[in-house]
Design an enzyme around this catalytic site. Structure first.
Site, PDB file in Angstrom:
ATOM      1  N   MET A 257       0.858  -1.195   0.000  1.00  0.00           N
ATOM      2  CA  MET A 257       0.000   0.000   0.000  1.00  0.00           C
ATOM      3  C   MET A 257       0.891   1.240   0.000  1.00  0.00           C
ATOM      4  SD  MET A 257      -3.095   0.567   2.695  1.00  0.00           S
ATOM      5  CE  MET A 257      -2.114   0.600   4.179  1.00  0.00           C
ATOM      6  N   HIS A 258       0.734   2.070  -1.018  1.00  0.00           N
ATOM      7  CA  HIS A 258       1.538   3.299  -1.057  1.00  0.00           C
ATOM      8  C   HIS A 258       0.836   4.471  -1.726  1.00  0.00           C
ATOM      9  CE1 HIS A 258       2.339   1.642  -5.072  1.00  0.00           C
ATOM     10  NE2 HIS A 258       2.591   2.882  -5.439  1.00  0.00           N
ATOM     11  N   ARG A 259      -0.422   4.310  -2.130  1.00  0.00           N
ATOM     12  CA  ARG A 259      -1.111   5.415  -2.811  1.00  0.00           C
ATOM     13  C   ARG A 259      -1.365   6.559  -1.827  1.00  0.00           C
ATOM     14  NH1 ARG A 259       0.093   4.783  -7.488  1.00  0.00           N
ATOM     15  NH2 ARG A 259      -0.022   2.614  -8.071  1.00  0.00           N
TER      16      ARG A 259
ATOM     17  N   ARG B   9       7.274   5.738   1.517  1.00  0.00           N
ATOM     18  CA  ARG B   9       6.220   6.743   1.713  1.00  0.00           C
ATOM     19  C   ARG B   9       5.299   6.316   2.850  1.00  0.00           C
ATOM     20  NH1 ARG B   9       4.114   9.965  -2.568  1.00  0.00           N
ATOM     21  NH2 ARG B   9       2.567  11.310  -1.631  1.00  0.00           N
TER      22      ARG B   9
ATOM     23  N   ASP C 198      -2.805  -1.709  -3.257  1.00  0.00           N
ATOM     24  CA  ASP C 198      -3.225  -0.585  -4.088  1.00  0.00           C
ATOM     25  C   ASP C 198      -2.221  -0.366  -5.215  1.00  0.00           C
ATOM     26  OD1 ASP C 198      -1.076   0.705  -2.878  1.00  0.00           O
ATOM     27  OD2 ASP C 198      -2.311   2.069  -1.686  1.00  0.00           O
TER      28      ASP C 198
END
Ligand code: UD1
Ligand code: UDP
Length: 362
Positions: free
Chosen positions: A202-204, A239, A283
């Protein structure tokens, strides 16, 4: 001379089959790295693991506000293109490096080849959507994964230079998954050889940048995993690591929860964790595709996707809520499926087609 501009982990992975094919045929090429990703686990690791030649140039642009990042890339690329004098500049995907590479080439009257062209989420809150559309406007070769992108480009009045060639992620993931099955020891290293697991990435920005939303997502995933009796292996993007720490969630979930956090991992380890997973939660664009190709059910943690083929095939389902009961039910439905869905992204020979088409102009 083919100049391949890349800057991030997925670009390195998805350009790798084209680089190998160019090398196999003895075609002249340069790899120009923008430096958007620079942490070794997002960058160097993939050059060594995927046996790629070192970039001929690295602009070392690093992390900056998006407009400054693109501006610095444009400045650097202009000098490099002057030196290398490419016949064609190739970019892959939808990152800021892609926008800078395509725009700079266009301004210098160099033909642009866009690999993974024509994807659209219609979600302009995603930084990638603008990069995709703008690159589509200036590109001369549009290498589309499926017919869907050809149709979408036609709606945008783009029909010249459009080729449906598949996605190089098939070339890469099928080849390296075979090696990963025999070589990667990640499950043993993580001590989960006898446990069932889900793989999470998950990084969005829409999931991780806002602390309240990130907190709700983590809590939802944790509760659902307990109900499903799964450990969640979570290689954490930088991130997201920053966001978890800022939101005071890192320590809370690092120990004593369903999660096992790791640094970002190499491609072989990621593929091994993917093929052995009961379920993928992600994501990521590339992982939605890989889950389809490797036949692992996927819950895509987003409200929309530029990869609707995965939904149509039934390999993925969208979920952007934070209700553990809903997520558990969706996960159970996905895990109960026969994994015999269509794999629409090509036959693993995409790089050969791309180089065949480009070689006429090199
Ligand atoms: C970028 C792409 C995204 C792609 C993703 C792949 C854009 C707009 N986004 O997102 O489309 O899915 O790469 O992983 O181009 N950082 C590090 N080390 C690095 C790189 C980044 O610590 O090597 C940290 C920095 O704090 C940086 C943050 O991660 O500010 C975000 O990096 P950035 O490259 O802006 O975007 P990604 O989230 O990586
Ligand atoms: N990946 C990897 N290690 C990780 C996370 C992802 O090798 O720790 C690979 C994954 O298999 C896929 C690609 O990186 O091929 C996806 O990159 P990412 O999710 O960063 O970007 P996106 O595809 O969303 O643009």
């Amino acid at each position: 001379m083919l100049a391949i501009v890349l800057g991030t982990r997925p670009e390195i992975i998805k350009c790798s089959p084209v680089i190998h094919e160019a090398r196999r045929r003895g075609l002249p090429f340069s790899i120009i790295h923008t430096g958007q990703h620079y942490t070794p686990e997002l960058d160097e690791l993939f050059f060594s693991e995927l046996d790629l030649p070192q970039p001929t140039h690295n602009l070392h642009v690093g992390s900056r506000p998006p407009a400054k990042q693109v501006a610095a890339m444009l400045e650097g690329l202009c000098d490099v293109f002057d030196e290398v004098k490419p016949d064609v500049v190739m970019v892959q995907g939808d990152t800021n490096s892609v926008l800078a590479g395509s725009l700079c080439a266009h301004k210098m009257n160099i033909p642009v080849a866009h690999l993974e062209a024509g994807l659209r989420s219609d979600d302009w809150d995603m930084p990638e959507e603008g990069n995709r559309v703008l690159t589509g406007v200036v590109a001369d070769y549009h290498f589309c994964p499926t017919e869907l992108q050809r149709e979408r480009l036609a709606q945008e009045n783009i029909s010249q230079g459009v080729h449906v060639v598949g996605n190089t992620i098939v070339d890469a993931s099928l080849y390296y998954a075979g090696i990963a099955r025999s070589q990667s020891q990640i499950r043993e290293r993580l001590g989960i050889s006898n446990q069932k697991h889900a793989l999470l990435t998950m990084h969005r920005p829409s999931n991780v940048d806002e602390p309240a939303r990130l907190s709700q997502i983590m809590s939802c995933l944790d509760t659902a995993a307990k109900q499903l009796d799964l450990r969640i292996i979570f290689p954490v993007h930088p991130r997201t690591e920053n966001a978890l720490k800022t939101a005071n969630l890192w320590k809370k979930y690092e120990n004593g929860s369903s999660f096992i956090f790791t640094k970002p991992i190499g491609y072989l380890d990621l593929l091994r964790l993917q093929v052995d997973a009961q379920l993928v939660l992600t994501d990521s664009g590339g992982i939605q595709e890989e889950a389809n190709i490797l036949r692992v059910p996927c819950v895509t943690l987003r409200a929309n996707t530029e990869r609707p083929e995965t939904l149509e095939a039934g390999s993925s389902v969208l979920y952007s809520g934070v209700n553990p009961a809903d997520l558990t039910r969706l996960a159970q439905e996905m895990m109960a499926k026969d994994r015999n869905w269509d794999c629409p992204f090509g036959d693993g020979k995409t790089a050969q087609r791309v180089i065949e088409i480009l070689s006429k102009d090199l």
